[in-house]
Design an enzyme around this catalytic site. Sequence first.
Site, mmCIF file in Angstrom:
data_model
loop_
_atom_site.group_PDB
_atom_site.id
_atom_site.type_symbol
_atom_site.label_atom_id
_atom_site.label_comp_id
_atom_site.label_asym_id
_atom_site.label_seq_id
_atom_site.Cartn_x
_atom_site.Cartn_y
_atom_site.Cartn_z
ATOM 1 C CG ASN A 8 -1.892 1.153 1.247
ATOM 2 O OD1 ASN A 8 -1.844 2.046 0.401
ATOM 3 N ND2 ASN A 8 -2.777 1.159 2.224
ATOM 4 C CG HIS A 180 -12.080 5.559 2.321
ATOM 5 N ND1 HIS A 180 -12.657 6.777 2.600
ATOM 6 C CD2 HIS A 180 -10.745 5.791 2.282
ATOM 7 C CE1 HIS A 180 -11.727 7.692 2.740
ATOM 8 N NE2 HIS A 180 -10.552 7.125 2.554
ATOM 9 N NE ARG A 240 -7.602 13.537 0.515
ATOM 10 C CZ ARG A 240 -7.854 12.240 0.546
ATOM 11 N NH1 ARG A 240 -8.704 11.706 -0.307
ATOM 12 N NH2 ARG A 240 -7.252 11.466 1.423
#
Length: 390
Positions: A8, A180, A240
């Site tokens: 990841n 997600h 964000r």
Amino acid sequence: MDAILVLNAGSSSLKFQLFGIGGPDGPQALVKGKIDGIGTHPHLRATGPAKTLLVDRDCAPSEVPDLPAATHAMAGWMRETQQVNLVAVGHRVVHGGPDYSQPVRLDEQVLQYLERFIPLAPLHQPHNLEPIRTMIERRPELPQVACFDTAFHRGHSAVADHYAIPERFHAEGVRRYGFHGLSYEYISGRLREVAPDVAGGRIVVAHLGSGASLCALSDGRSIESTLGFTALDGLPMGTRCGQIDPGVILYLIDQKGMTAKEVQDLLYKESGLKGLSGVSNDVRDLLESDDPRAAFALDHFVYRVGLHAGAMAAALDGLDAFVFTAGIGENSPEIRAAIAKRLEWCGAELDPAANAAGKSVISTERSRVRLLVVPTDEELMIVRHTLALL
């Protein structure tokens, strides 16, 4: 022992986990590690079963200047220390586009297709793909599998999937994807074990971390998400902006003279908790700060979670449970308590003692909405998908 490696990758870090496979109890975690500070202050740390420390050392910036070098360093350490037969590598890839609703085996053609979505996930997609290319070049015979954060949401209805713009754009792939998904998929399965009486009901899961979103689950399936075409939508996040009037973008370009790249950097890297507080993008720092802007940023975050939770409940025609997960959701009783307060309108009642103690059930017995804390495990989801595909 046969094993699968899960990677990841982020902009300055590479998380990795090694799973032994073939045993009667399913995949077993052998090593969990991370190289962070890539290019500046690289540091390799890994633990084994029961969190036994295996390595904890700094690396020279010249040794690990970028993600390909970090991949090489991780692989070299793994070869030297782990006596396993590596049979596959599973990768987290944020964006699978309109064509991939399931994990896929990677090759050069698939990799080129996934590169098309770099503009839609600039903080994630390019970094997710770099270790894949490195592994293809060094170990072309080794099967690699991409598991997508968008895939779990691909069953949304057309009504939920569309934007109110001409249909030709939807046909080109401009639609609400949601992200997600690996986390939400894991939670959906885990709920059948930890809360079977509500697992098939109407559930909102809050994945609250540096990236944050909500997902509405009905009978274990995603029917709505706060994230859309990109990972900018919905909740404010670490850096964000979350939901914003598109007119703001037009104003920044037309009236402020900002370029598309400058707007992108503003909304992805300088907004959210960082932009509101001027202090930090980390909730822990904000909770410890006495700066009133830090408190305001947290109040804004909690307000927007409560606001979007109402929208998710409306999509479900009611609410049976609300689940906290990911870094903030699992580890911040203060934020959980503040969000639970926002959910009192639908019958949620927090048990302060259970919340402070980090219990899995943090609602009172008389609460009409079950409040749960369920740790997520995206890496385990990836290794399961990789095994299933191979």
